[in-house]
Structure formats: structure tokens, C-alpha cells
Scaffold this active site. Structure first.
Site, short mmCIF file in Angstrom:
data_model
loop_
_atom_site.label_atom_id
_atom_site.label_comp_id
_atom_site.label_asym_id
_atom_site.label_seq_id
_atom_site.Cartn_x
_atom_site.Cartn_y
_atom_site.Cartn_z
N LYS A 13 0.81 -1.22 0.00
CA LYS A 13 0.00 0.00 0.00
C LYS A 13 0.85 1.27 0.00
CE LYS A 13 -1.90 0.37 4.02
NZ LYS A 13 -1.32 1.55 4.71
N ARG A 88 -9.17 3.67 9.03
CA ARG A 88 -8.90 2.27 9.33
C ARG A 88 -9.98 1.67 10.21
NH1 ARG A 88 -2.83 2.63 8.76
NH2 ARG A 88 -2.03 0.51 8.83
N ARG A 127 10.86 -7.08 4.92
CA ARG A 127 10.97 -5.63 5.13
C ARG A 127 11.56 -5.35 6.52
NH1 ARG A 127 5.64 -1.96 4.86
NH2 ARG A 127 5.35 -2.70 6.98
N ARG A 133 12.01 -1.91 10.98
CA ARG A 133 10.84 -1.30 11.61
C ARG A 133 10.46 -2.08 12.87
NH1 ARG A 133 5.87 0.62 7.80
NH2 ARG A 133 4.75 -0.30 9.55
N ARG A 144 -1.11 -7.33 13.71
CA ARG A 144 -1.56 -6.29 12.76
C ARG A 144 -2.53 -6.87 11.74
NH1 ARG A 144 3.40 -4.25 10.19
NH2 ARG A 144 2.13 -2.63 9.28
P1 AMP Z 1 1.15 1.95 8.33
O1 AMP Z 1 2.44 2.61 7.99
O2 AMP Z 1 -0.01 2.51 7.56
O3 AMP Z 1 1.22 0.47 8.27
O4 AMP Z 1 0.85 2.32 9.88
C1 AMP Z 1 1.73 1.92 10.90
C2 AMP Z 1 1.05 1.99 12.25
O5 AMP Z 1 0.63 3.33 12.54
C3 AMP Z 1 -0.22 1.16 12.38
O6 AMP Z 1 0.03 -0.19 12.68
C4 AMP Z 1 -0.92 1.88 13.55
O7 AMP Z 1 -0.33 1.57 14.80
C5 AMP Z 1 -0.60 3.33 13.24
N1 AMP Z 1 -1.65 3.92 12.36
C6 AMP Z 1 -1.51 4.32 11.08
N2 AMP Z 1 -2.67 4.79 10.59
C7 AMP Z 1 -3.57 4.67 11.59
C8 AMP Z 1 -4.96 4.96 11.70
N3 AMP Z 1 -5.65 5.45 10.67
N4 AMP Z 1 -5.56 4.71 12.89
C9 AMP Z 1 -4.88 4.22 13.93
N5 AMP Z 1 -3.59 3.90 13.89
C10 AMP Z 1 -2.93 4.12 12.73
#
Ligand code: AMP
Length: 187
Positions: A13, A88, A127, A133, A144
Site C-alpha cells: 500500500k 482504518r 521488510r 521497523r 496487525r
Molecule cells: P502503516 O504505515 O499505515 O502500516 O501504519 C503503521 C502503524 O501506525 C499502524 O500499525 C498503527 O499503529 C498506526 N496507524 C496508522 N494509521 C492509523 C490509523 N488510521 N488509525 C490508527 N492507527 C494508525
């Protein structure tokens, strides 16, 4: 174009959002990236988000929603955006509706990148090695995935009922998936 990009962890994504945003010449707005940048800078927002991110849980809405509201109100987002990783939860869908109604700019499309779970776990572990990360350990990856299935997957139906949803197969090379996305978006 105002687009939301969604998909399970590891579906590519973030990478695809960057490519599509470049092609459409709109900003790429990633809530995960904003959290990571705040974490790196040691801001209060970053400190608040840290423990949730490290556990593979979602950051609470009151933190996330206001962050997105202020980002979408910035002038560069006036002509469109790719929103990556938000909304989300069903509650965040309602919040985004309110934000966009306030700005007078409804969403155009929601794209779900679909992926095969086994392949996705393998990608994420890879990754983790390359980028280090903190939320990419196997245990956190599985958490997740579960959180996505419970809280985010239901959004597919919500947006589908609104006639906004496009599904794009996320398996294959990065360029193949980008091409599919651009075709689906008519870009
Ligand atoms: P991502 O880079 O989109 O995979 O986001 C990494 C982490 O950031 C997620 O696993 C959540 O802990 C937090 N996060 C990102 N976007 C959201 C959201 N819309 N609502 C809540 N937590 C978020």
C-alpha cells in the site's frame, strides 16, 4: 482526485501510494508515516503513538483524527490527495466524512489492494530485515493482520455500498500493480 488507499499490512500500500500520488501529482498522506516522523523527532504525538505502533494496535482516534484533519486542511491537499492508511475503522470513516464535508470536497474513490496472507507475511518479515521497523516482528505482524481483519476489513463493505470501491490485485511485481492501479483509476 481524492483517493483512499487501503489494504492489509504488507500488501504494498505505502509503496503504491507514493507511485500513484506521483503520477496524479497530488500529495501522499500516510498516517503511519506521520506517526513514524513524529516518533523519530520525539514529539509528544510520537511518544503517544509509539506504544500502540510497537504492539501492532491502532493509535486512538482522538490522536489520529485531529492529525488527519489538520493535514487535509493544508493548501497542498486542496487539489486532491492519496490518503494511505486512513480511515482504518468505521468510526474514522465517519470522521473523514465530517472533515471532507467541512472542506466541501467528497472522496472520489477508495481502492482496496488485495493480497495473499502467506505472501504478505513473508514480505513483511523481509521488510523487517531491510528497514528494521519496530512493528515488523512476526508476533506483531500477526497482530496487525488480525486488527486489520477485525477493524478495517469492514470498511470495504461500507465503501462498496457507497459505490466508491475499486479492488486491485496487489500480487505481482511493483510495476505491474502500479499499472493495474492507474488503469483502475482511469489515470
Ligand atoms: P502503516 O504505515 O499505515 O502500516 O501504519 C503503521 C502503524 O501506525 C499502524 O500499525 C498503527 O499503529 C498506526 N496507524 C496508522 N494509521 C492509523 C490509523 N488510521 N488509525 C490508527 N492507527 C494508525
Amino acid at each position: 482526485m481524492r483517493i483512499v488507499l487501503m489494504g492489509p499490512p504488507g500488501a504494498g500500500k505505502g509503496t503504491q501510494a507514493i507511485k500513484v500520488a506521483e503520477k496524479l501529482q497530488v500529495p501522499h498522506i500516510s498516517t503511519g508515516e506521520i506517526f513514524r516522523a513524529n516518533l523519530a523527532d520525539g514529539t509528544p504525538l510520537g511518544l503517544e503513538a509509539k506504544r500502540y505502533m510497537e504492539a501492532g494496535e491502532y493509535v486512538p482516534d482522538e490522536v489520529t483524527n485531529s492529525m488527519v484533519a489538520s493535514r487535509l486542511a493544508e493548501s497542498d491537499a486542496a487539489g486532491g490527495f492519496i490518503l494511505d492508511g486512513y480511515p482504518r475503522t468505521v468510526a474514522q470513516v465517519g470522521e473523514l466524512d465530517t472533515i471532507l464535508a467541512g472542506l466541501g470536497t467528497p472522496l472520489d474513490k477508495v481502492v482496496e489492494i488485495t493480497a495473499n496472507t502467506d505472501e504478505v507475511v513473508a514480505r513483511l518479515l523481509n521488510r523487517a530485515q531491510e528497514q528494521g521497523r519496530a512493528d515488523d516482528t512476526e508476533e506483531v505482524i500477526r497482530r496487525r493482520m488480525d486488527v486489520y481483519a477485525e477493524q478495517t476489513e469492514p470498511l470495504v463493505r461500507v465503501y462498496s455500498e457507497r459505490g466508491l470501491l475499486l479492488k486491485v490485485d496487489g500480487m505481482g511485481s511493483m510495476d505491474e500493480v502500479t499499472a493495474r492501479l492507474l488503469t483502475a483509476l482511469g489515470a
